[in-house]
Design an enzyme around this catalytic site. Structure first.
Site, mmCIF file in Angstrom:
data_model
loop_
_atom_site.group_PDB
_atom_site.id
_atom_site.type_symbol
_atom_site.label_atom_id
_atom_site.label_comp_id
_atom_site.label_asym_id
_atom_site.label_seq_id
_atom_site.Cartn_x
_atom_site.Cartn_y
_atom_site.Cartn_z
ATOM 1 N N GLY A 46 21.719 -30.490 -7.647
ATOM 2 C CA GLY A 46 22.664 -30.623 -6.543
ATOM 3 C C GLY A 46 21.961 -31.284 -5.379
ATOM 4 N N GLN A 51 20.688 -32.896 3.687
ATOM 5 C CA GLN A 51 19.302 -32.940 3.182
ATOM 6 C C GLN A 51 18.717 -34.353 3.265
ATOM 7 O OE1 GLN A 51 20.452 -30.628 -0.628
ATOM 8 N NE2 GLN A 51 18.317 -30.102 -0.303
ATOM 9 N N CYS A 94 14.905 -25.304 -3.814
ATOM 10 C CA CYS A 94 15.626 -26.244 -2.963
ATOM 11 C C CYS A 94 14.743 -27.463 -2.739
ATOM 12 C CB CYS A 94 15.950 -25.568 -1.628
ATOM 13 S SG CYS A 94 16.812 -26.644 -0.473
ATOM 14 N N LEU A 95 15.357 -28.626 -2.826
ATOM 15 C CA LEU A 95 14.594 -29.862 -2.649
ATOM 16 C C LEU A 95 14.130 -30.034 -1.206
ATOM 17 C CD1 LEU A 95 16.750 -32.245 -4.896
ATOM 18 C CD2 LEU A 95 14.674 -30.997 -5.520
ATOM 19 N N HIS A 137 24.993 -22.650 -3.067
ATOM 20 C CA HIS A 137 23.767 -23.166 -2.444
ATOM 21 C C HIS A 137 24.069 -24.440 -1.634
ATOM 22 C CE1 HIS A 137 19.280 -24.150 -2.756
ATOM 23 N NE2 HIS A 137 19.796 -25.301 -2.359
ATOM 24 N N GLU A 138 24.809 -25.358 -2.237
ATOM 25 C CA GLU A 138 25.096 -26.643 -1.557
ATOM 26 C C GLU A 138 26.033 -26.435 -0.371
ATOM 27 O OE1 GLU A 138 23.197 -28.964 -2.285
ATOM 28 O OE2 GLU A 138 22.502 -28.183 -4.200
ATOM 29 N N HIS A 141 24.251 -25.441 2.678
ATOM 30 C CA HIS A 141 23.599 -26.555 3.399
ATOM 31 C C HIS A 141 24.544 -27.146 4.447
ATOM 32 C CE1 HIS A 141 19.697 -27.252 1.563
ATOM 33 N NE2 HIS A 141 20.181 -27.235 0.344
HETATM 34 O O1 K1U Z 1 20.226 -28.414 -2.921
HETATM 35 C C1 K1U Z 1 19.129 -28.580 -3.443
HETATM 36 O O2 K1U Z 1 18.109 -28.494 -2.781
HETATM 37 C C2 K1U Z 1 19.021 -28.864 -4.922
HETATM 38 C C3 K1U Z 1 18.664 -27.617 -5.722
HETATM 39 C C4 K1U Z 1 19.960 -26.937 -6.151
HETATM 40 C C5 K1U Z 1 19.862 -25.571 -6.755
HETATM 41 C C6 K1U Z 1 18.871 -25.197 -7.633
HETATM 42 C C7 K1U Z 1 18.854 -23.934 -8.190
HETATM 43 C C8 K1U Z 1 19.839 -23.033 -7.872
HETATM 44 C C9 K1U Z 1 20.822 -23.405 -6.993
HETATM 45 C C10 K1U Z 1 20.847 -24.668 -6.445
HETATM 46 C C11 K1U Z 1 17.856 -28.059 -6.924
HETATM 47 O O3 K1U Z 1 18.320 -28.759 -7.747
HETATM 48 S S1 K1U Z 1 16.204 -27.487 -7.042
HETATM 49 C C12 K1U Z 1 15.698 -28.102 -8.671
HETATM 50 C C13 K1U Z 1 16.172 -27.241 -9.792
HETATM 51 O O4 K1U Z 1 16.411 -26.065 -9.594
HETATM 52 C C14 K1U Z 1 16.357 -27.803 -11.149
HETATM 53 C C15 K1U Z 1 15.975 -29.086 -11.455
HETATM 54 C C16 K1U Z 1 16.163 -29.579 -12.734
HETATM 55 C C17 K1U Z 1 16.740 -28.802 -13.711
HETATM 56 C C18 K1U Z 1 17.120 -27.501 -13.411
HETATM 57 C C19 K1U Z 1 16.937 -27.008 -12.134
HETATM 58 ZN ZN ZN Z 2 18.930 -26.885 -1.290
#
Ligand code: K1U
Ligand code: ZN
Length: 171
Positions: A46, A51, A94-95, A137-138, A141
């Site tokens: 996401g 962000q 979270c990125l 989560h999104e 943000h």
């Molecule tokens: O919003 C963001 O920072 C993105 C975030 C979203 C998220 C992750 C986990 C739970 C809820 C929301 C990410 O994508 S972090 C990376 C991640 O968790 C992931 C990456 C590749 C495959 C599976 C997970």
């Molecule tokens: Zn995030």
């Protein structure tokens, strides 16, 4: 392909409440394409507009598993209804949160979300499991909240100390 810079906590801009999108312009369509490139490259599941420094109510998500074809979903001016109970959820990351910090949170079991797509058409979805967690989560943000705002005060202060120490070391 254009990759956008990801704002990193403790950047205060991540705490802004985002403004609704008035018109879906070509600029917004380009932003979404660049956000998708950035999300897939990270990799992430996401990404919300704030962000990448655009403080508008828009996020993208792809909740498919590795062996499935990609399915990019775009949510503009989303309205969220939380369904069911708050339950222990999967580990979130979270990125925009450094050190690949992850934590177990409680999230609502399911959500109903109404939003506009890139063509300006309204749609409604009921989601559960991983997709419901990503949407919560999104959506946070867009209201200036990060998943670390949901962890215990003790965990948060330990994390904040680590971030401060690293920033000091970097000068
Ligand atoms: O919003 C963001 O920072 C993105 C975030 C979203 C998220 C992750 C986990 C739970 C809820 C929301 C990410 O994508 S972090 C990376 C991640 O968790 C992931 C990456 C590749 C495959 C599976 C997970
Ligand atoms: Zn995030």
């Amino acid at each position: 392909m254009a990759l956008l810079e990801l704002l990193q906590y403790p950047d205060p801009r991540l705490a802004q409440v985002c403004a609704p999108v008035d018109v879906i312009t070509d600029e917004i369509k380009m932003l979404v394409a660049n956000m998708a490139d950035t999300m897939y490259e990270a990799p992430g599941v996401g990404l919300a507009a704030p962000q990448v420094g655009s403080f508008i109510r828009l996020f993208i998500m792809d909740a498919t598993f590795k062996d499935e074809p990609p399915n990019l979903q775009v949510f503009i001016n989303p309205q969220l209804e939380l369904l069911g109970e708050l339950v222990p959820s999967l580990q979130e990351g979270c990125l925009s949160v450094p050190h690949n910090y992850r934590a177990d949170l409680k999230r609502y079991e399911a959500v109903k979300i109404r939003a506009l797509n890139l063509e300006g058409q309204e749609f409604e979805l009921e989601l559960d499991d991983f997709a419901a967690v990503i949407v919560q989560h999104e959506y946070d943000h867009l209201d200036g909240k990060l998943f670390i705002d949901h962890i215990s005060r003790l965990r948060r202060s330990l994390f904040d100390s680590k971030v401060k120490k690293c920033l000091k070391r970097q000068g």
